[in-house]
Design a protein around this motif. Structure first.
Motif, PDB file in Angstrom:
ATOM      1  N   ASP A  23      29.068   6.604 -12.351  1.00  0.00           N
ATOM      2  CA  ASP A  23      29.974   5.746 -13.176  1.00  0.00           C
ATOM      3  C   ASP A  23      30.735   4.655 -12.265  1.00  0.00           C
ATOM      4  O   ASP A  23      30.817   3.382 -13.641  1.00  0.00           O
ATOM      5  CB  ASP A  23      30.431   6.214 -14.355  1.00  0.00           C
ATOM      6  CG  ASP A  23      32.044   6.064 -14.374  1.00  0.00           C
ATOM      7  OD1 ASP A  23      32.050   6.762 -13.220  1.00  0.00           O
ATOM      8  OD2 ASP A  23      32.439   6.667 -14.747  1.00  0.00           O
ATOM      9  N   HIS A  24      30.932   4.054 -11.358  1.00  0.00           N
ATOM     10  CA  HIS A  24      31.809   3.232 -10.665  1.00  0.00           C
ATOM     11  C   HIS A  24      30.478   2.168  -9.492  1.00  0.00           C
ATOM     12  O   HIS A  24      30.189   2.841  -8.790  1.00  0.00           O
ATOM     13  CB  HIS A  24      32.416   3.720 -10.008  1.00  0.00           C
ATOM     14  CG  HIS A  24      34.164   4.152 -10.850  1.00  0.00           C
ATOM     15  ND1 HIS A  24      34.649   3.306 -11.947  1.00  0.00           N
ATOM     16  CD2 HIS A  24      33.429   5.421 -10.976  1.00  0.00           C
ATOM     17  CE1 HIS A  24      35.611   4.533 -12.084  1.00  0.00           C
ATOM     18  NE2 HIS A  24      34.732   5.539 -11.562  1.00  0.00           N
ATOM     19  N   HIS A  41      29.436  -0.611 -16.413  1.00  0.00           N
ATOM     20  CA  HIS A  41      29.857   0.923 -16.881  1.00  0.00           C
ATOM     21  C   HIS A  41      31.011   0.355 -17.912  1.00  0.00           C
ATOM     22  O   HIS A  41      32.342   0.021 -17.053  1.00  0.00           O
ATOM     23  CB  HIS A  41      29.789   1.694 -16.736  1.00  0.00           C
ATOM     24  CG  HIS A  41      30.175   2.950 -17.272  1.00  0.00           C
ATOM     25  ND1 HIS A  41      31.517   3.991 -17.399  1.00  0.00           N
ATOM     26  CD2 HIS A  41      29.093   3.536 -18.242  1.00  0.00           C
ATOM     27  CE1 HIS A  41      31.492   4.713 -18.439  1.00  0.00           C
ATOM     28  NE2 HIS A  41      29.727   4.214 -18.816  1.00  0.00           N
ATOM     29  N   ARG A  58      33.702   2.235 -19.941  1.00  0.00           N
ATOM     30  CA  ARG A  58      35.061   2.930 -21.156  1.00  0.00           C
ATOM     31  C   ARG A  58      34.865   3.044 -22.478  1.00  0.00           C
ATOM     32  O   ARG A  58      34.449   3.502 -23.349  1.00  0.00           O
ATOM     33  CB  ARG A  58      36.104   3.534 -20.395  1.00  0.00           C
ATOM     34  CG  ARG A  58      35.077   4.543 -18.753  1.00  0.00           C
ATOM     35  CD  ARG A  58      36.981   4.863 -18.499  1.00  0.00           C
ATOM     36  NE  ARG A  58      37.576   4.653 -18.224  1.00  0.00           N
ATOM     37  CZ  ARG A  58      37.959   3.775 -17.459  1.00  0.00           C
ATOM     38  NH1 ARG A  58      37.278   3.799 -16.757  1.00  0.00           N
ATOM     39  NH2 ARG A  58      38.862   2.805 -17.566  1.00  0.00           N
ATOM     40  N   ASP A  59      35.734   2.170 -22.836  1.00  0.00           N
ATOM     41  CA  ASP A  59      36.116   1.788 -24.190  1.00  0.00           C
ATOM     42  C   ASP A  59      37.027   0.162 -23.738  1.00  0.00           C
ATOM     43  O   ASP A  59      36.607  -0.396 -22.703  1.00  0.00           O
ATOM     44  CB  ASP A  59      37.824   2.740 -24.602  1.00  0.00           C
ATOM     45  CG  ASP A  59      38.436   3.290 -23.141  1.00  0.00           C
ATOM     46  OD1 ASP A  59      39.286   2.067 -22.951  1.00  0.00           O
ATOM     47  OD2 ASP A  59      38.931   4.051 -23.939  1.00  0.00           O
ATOM     48  N   ASP A  93      39.435  -1.083 -20.488  1.00  0.00           N
ATOM     49  CA  ASP A  93      38.467  -0.876 -19.573  1.00  0.00           C
ATOM     50  C   ASP A  93      38.894  -2.121 -19.038  1.00  0.00           C
ATOM     51  O   ASP A  93      37.646  -2.816 -19.710  1.00  0.00           O
ATOM     52  CB  ASP A  93      36.991  -0.428 -19.276  1.00  0.00           C
ATOM     53  CG  ASP A  93      36.637  -0.060 -18.390  1.00  0.00           C
ATOM     54  OD1 ASP A  93      37.003  -0.442 -17.026  1.00  0.00           O
ATOM     55  OD2 ASP A  93      35.749   0.796 -18.057  1.00  0.00           O
ATOM     56  N   THR A 103      32.478   3.021 -27.464  1.00  0.00           N
ATOM     57  CA  THR A 103      32.397   3.525 -25.658  1.00  0.00           C
ATOM     58  C   THR A 103      31.134   4.019 -25.161  1.00  0.00           C
ATOM     59  O   THR A 103      30.543   3.968 -25.819  1.00  0.00           O
ATOM     60  CB  THR A 103      33.364   4.783 -26.543  1.00  0.00           C
ATOM     61  OG1 THR A 103      32.111   5.765 -27.026  1.00  0.00           O
ATOM     62  CG2 THR A 103      34.646   4.949 -27.557  1.00  0.00           C
ATOM     63  N   ASN A 104      31.730   4.234 -24.165  1.00  0.00           N
ATOM     64  CA  ASN A 104      30.954   4.073 -22.438  1.00  0.00           C
ATOM     65  C   ASN A 104      29.700   3.838 -23.019  1.00  0.00           C
ATOM     66  O   ASN A 104      28.507   4.079 -23.135  1.00  0.00           O
ATOM     67  CB  ASN A 104      30.441   5.831 -23.274  1.00  0.00           C
ATOM     68  CG  ASN A 104      31.367   7.075 -22.670  1.00  0.00           C
ATOM     69  OD1 ASN A 104      32.303   6.706 -21.487  1.00  0.00           O
ATOM     70  ND2 ASN A 104      32.045   8.143 -22.843  1.00  0.00           N
TER      71      ASN A 104
END
Length: 241
Positions: A136-137, A166, A168-169, A172, A198-199
């Motif tokens: 996810d990076h 992407h 996360r919340d 981030d 989120t996400n």
């Protein structure tokens, strides 16, 4: 779901699934869905539809995509008449995109690192899309000032860059950091995000982007049109500070 194929690639196992009821196809890697499309090859990811509309608004005709997965954005853009080139380090991604997701043969595919491809070439593009992940990076070199400098040099004068990030919340800071880095290279940088979710996926855009408005659902996919329209409606331009 039906498992259609497990493919051992140089970058891990890619599994292709098909949903029994809808016929949707999923490109799964590292335990997460990298691409999902309905049985007509239309993406079921809201951020793909957002970038698609933004590219149409920008009237881009030549588009470079860095990162393939199932190649759904490339399929949709090619059907809209764009000349699409995709670069990915994983050669198996192109095979699977053509086999299961309908990636057209006229889409030019190169097995190469995105930054290396930009640095070595001479072609210019109306739009560059960065959608390359390890898990996810985004690889660090593809979110660096050096990458943005190289990308700008390969854009036409009125070209645009769109980067999928992407998130996360709300804590981030990745999208803000990428936008700040891009601001060292471009005067006009904007961030499209969905605070509170989120996400989620945010889009950092740079270049000739001030005239672009919030995207809407241009090509409704089978089954999820209402949900995707709602997700797109939640995406708003926000301050970079």
């Amino acid at each position: 779901m039906i498992r259609l194929e497990d493919r051992k690639s140089p970058f891990g196992i890619v599994t292709i699934f098909r949903r029994v009821q809808s016929g949707a196809v999923i490109y799964d890697q590292f335990g997460s869905s990298q691409s999902e499309a309905d049985r007509n090859g239309v993406s079921l990811a809201s951020y793909i539809h957002a970038i698609y509309d933004l590219i149409l608004q920008a009237r881009a005709q030549t588009v470079l995509m860095i990162g393939c997965g199932g190649g759904t954005l490339g399929t949709m853009l090619a059907r809209a008449g764009c000349k699409v080139t995709i670069v990915d380090v994983n050669p198996d991604a192109f095979i699977l995109a053509r086999r299961y997701f309908g990636l057209p043969e006229e889409v030019v595919c190169h097995v190469e690192d995105g930054q290396d491809f930009l640095a070595a070439g001479a072609s210019r593009f109306d739009a560059i899309v960065l959608d390359a992940f390890h898990g996810d990076h985004i690889p660090p070199h593809l979110r660096s000032r050096e990458f943005f400098k190289i990308a700008r040099a390969r854009l036409d004068q009125l070209g645009c860059l769109f980067a999928n990030v992407h998130v996360r919340d709300d804590q981030d800071g990745t999208p803000g950091q990428m936008a700040e880095c891009a601001s060292d290279v471009w005067t006009d940088v904007r961030l499209l995000d969905s605070p509170g979710w989120t996400n989620r996926n945010a889009i950092v855009m740079a270049g000739n982007v001030q005239q672009l408005h919030s995207p809407t659902l241009v090509i409704p996919p089978l089954g999820l049109a209402e949900e995707l329209a709602h997700e797109l409606d939640a995406m708003k331009f926000r301050n970079l500070a």
